[in-house]
Design an enzyme around this catalytic site. Structure first.
Site, short mmCIF file in Angstrom:
data_model
loop_
_atom_site.label_atom_id
_atom_site.label_comp_id
_atom_site.label_asym_id
_atom_site.label_seq_id
_atom_site.Cartn_x
_atom_site.Cartn_y
_atom_site.Cartn_z
N GLY A 12 14.86 48.50 49.32
CA GLY A 12 13.53 48.22 49.00
C GLY A 12 12.96 49.34 47.99
O GLY A 12 11.93 49.85 48.11
N GLY A 18 10.30 53.68 48.49
CA GLY A 18 11.59 53.71 48.28
C GLY A 18 12.03 54.52 46.80
O GLY A 18 12.98 55.13 47.03
N TYR A 151 2.57 42.36 61.37
CA TYR A 151 3.16 43.88 60.61
C TYR A 151 3.15 44.82 61.93
O TYR A 151 4.05 45.50 61.94
CB TYR A 151 2.22 44.18 59.64
CG TYR A 151 2.46 45.40 58.72
CD1 TYR A 151 3.52 45.38 57.97
CD2 TYR A 151 1.71 46.53 59.04
CE1 TYR A 151 4.03 46.48 57.31
CE2 TYR A 151 2.30 47.83 58.46
CZ TYR A 151 3.30 47.74 57.38
OH TYR A 151 3.71 48.76 56.57
N1 LIG Z 1 2.04 51.65 51.34
C1 LIG Z 1 1.62 51.91 52.47
O1 LIG Z 1 0.46 51.89 52.82
C2 LIG Z 1 2.58 51.59 53.73
C3 LIG Z 1 2.05 52.45 54.90
C4 LIG Z 1 3.14 52.50 56.01
C5 LIG Z 1 4.13 52.19 56.04
N2 LIG Z 1 4.68 51.63 54.51
C6 LIG Z 1 6.06 50.93 54.62
O2 LIG Z 1 6.83 51.73 53.78
C7 LIG Z 1 7.84 50.75 53.05
C8 LIG Z 1 7.75 50.74 51.58
O3 LIG Z 1 6.73 50.30 51.22
P1 LIG Z 1 5.97 50.27 49.74
O4 LIG Z 1 4.52 50.85 50.36
O5 LIG Z 1 6.77 51.23 49.08
O6 LIG Z 1 5.69 48.98 49.40
P2 LIG Z 1 6.24 48.38 47.89
O7 LIG Z 1 5.52 46.99 48.06
O8 LIG Z 1 5.88 49.00 46.82
O9 LIG Z 1 7.65 48.45 47.87
C9 LIG Z 1 8.47 47.72 49.02
C10 LIG Z 1 9.92 47.28 48.40
O10 LIG Z 1 10.57 46.36 49.44
C11 LIG Z 1 11.14 45.36 48.53
N3 LIG Z 1 11.44 44.34 49.36
C12 LIG Z 1 10.61 43.29 49.74
N4 LIG Z 1 11.27 42.49 50.53
C13 LIG Z 1 12.50 42.71 50.50
C14 LIG Z 1 13.71 42.38 50.98
N5 LIG Z 1 13.79 41.15 51.66
N6 LIG Z 1 14.91 42.85 51.07
C15 LIG Z 1 14.92 44.02 50.03
N7 LIG Z 1 13.75 44.53 49.45
C16 LIG Z 1 12.70 44.00 49.66
C17 LIG Z 1 10.04 44.95 47.31
O11 LIG Z 1 10.77 44.16 46.52
C18 LIG Z 1 9.52 46.16 47.09
O12 LIG Z 1 10.24 46.94 46.21
C19 LIG Z 1 7.71 49.45 53.85
O13 LIG Z 1 8.45 49.40 54.87
C20 LIG Z 1 6.20 49.75 54.37
O14 LIG Z 1 5.90 48.76 55.61
C21 LIG Z 1 3.95 51.54 53.66
#
Ligand SMILES: NC(=O)c1ccc[n+]([C@@H]2O[C@H](COP(=O)([O-])OP(=O)(O)OC[C@H]3O[C@@H](n4cnc5c(N)ncnc54)[C@H](O)[C@@H]3O)[C@@H](O)[C@H]2O)c1
Length: 250
Positions: A12, A18, A151
């Site tokens: 991701g 990521g 979630y």
């Molecule tokens: N941003 C926040 O507030 C936050 C807080 C806590 C945890 N997280 C976690 O951090 C991680 C990254 O999220 P983010 O905030 O960068 O969001 P984001 O939406 O910017 O990035 C998530 C990425 O995952 C990819 N993705 C989605 N489904 C997928 C799949 N089936 N296979 C491969 N890739 C896939 C998307 O295309 C995207 O590029 C996630 O696990 C999220 O739950 C985020």
């Protein structure tokens, strides 16, 4: 741990956290294998990194973490290109309460599959050289969140799965470390409030206001700390705008 020429696999990684983890590793001299289901944005990110850090340091592959075939291919091709894997960050995630099975498949099952592949490719007993596995959970994996129960469940599962593996007595011989990262809201696309990702838009807005939104740098700092500091092995790292980095079980 010196990151020069180490190899990191990040799922991701087209955008958001990521992408930021990948760039942090590259800036310390590491090589990265970045993958994402979003090929268009993934390719753009890869070419941006190639220009900045060199083509030989970046591998991009399309990988939907719900596809065992595509996921295994990432590990196979990374090993073929770089010869070894040292760091695996299971980062791909979504928020979707409407398509809750998909959210469980990506967030929880994706982290499990990525952990098992990482163990297979990095364990000394199966020809690897050891390494660190980081699963990106969430503060929603440490407490209930009524606006997004699926979630929260997927992230509680990720915390339980990671901390359970961290206790495996064979980790020492296999040279494996495990960490779990639990941030509150971070400024990425995932926090956009839609009809699909919350049971109450209004309550979600209030939660965002209550906790505040961090920049990705805070989470990058935490991830880099657990990668480089072996004494943090097994830790669950909570990251909030209010208190910064907090190790919960050290
Ligand atoms: N941003 C926040 O507030 C936050 C807080 C806590 C945890 N997280 C976690 O951090 C991680 C990254 O999220 P983010 O905030 O960068 O969001 P984001 O939406 O910017 O990035 C998530 C990425 O995952 C990819 N993705 C989605 N489904 C997928 C799949 N089936 N296979 C491969 N890739 C896939 C998307 O295309 C995207 O590029 C996630 O696990 C999220 O739950 C985020």
């Amino acid at each position: 741990m010196d990151l020069n020429n180490k190899v990191g696999v990040i799922t991701g990684a087209a955008q958001g956290l990521g992408k930021a983890f990948a760039e942090a590793l590259l800036s310390k001299g590491a090589k990265v294998s970045i993958s994402d289901v979003n090929v268009e944005v993934g390719r753009k990110t890869a070419s941006e990194f190639e220009k900045k850090y060199g083509k030989e340091k970046v591998l991009f592959m399309k990988c939907d973490v719900t596809s065992s075939e595509e996921f295994e291919d990432v590990f196979k091709k990374t090993k073929t290109k770089y010869g070894n894997i040292d760091i695996v960050i299971n980062n791909a995630g979504i928020v979707n309460e409407k398509h809750w099975k998909k959210a469980i498949q990506i967030n929880l099952m994706g982290s499990i599959e990525g952990t098992l592949l990482a163990i297979q490719y990095m364990s000394r007993s199966t020809g690897g050289q050891g390494g660190v596995i980081i699963n990106i959970a969430s503060a929603a994996g440490l407490q209930p969140v009524f606006t997004m129960p699926t979630y929260s469940a997927s992230k509680h599962g990720t915390v339980g799965y990671t901390t359970s593996w961290a206790q495996n007595p064979e980790n020492t011989t296999n040279g494996l470390r495990f960490n779990c990262i639990c941030p509150t809201f971070v400024d990425t696309n995932i926090i956009k409030i839609t009809d699909d990702n919350t049971l109450s838009k209004q309550a979600s807005e209030q939660l965002l206001q209550h906790y505040g939104v961090m920049g990705v740098e805070k989470v990058v700092e935490g991830v880099m700390e657990v990668i480089t500091d072996k004494s943090k092995n097994g830790a669950v790292l909570k990251i909030t705008s209010q208190n910064g980095l907090e190790y919960l079980n050290q």
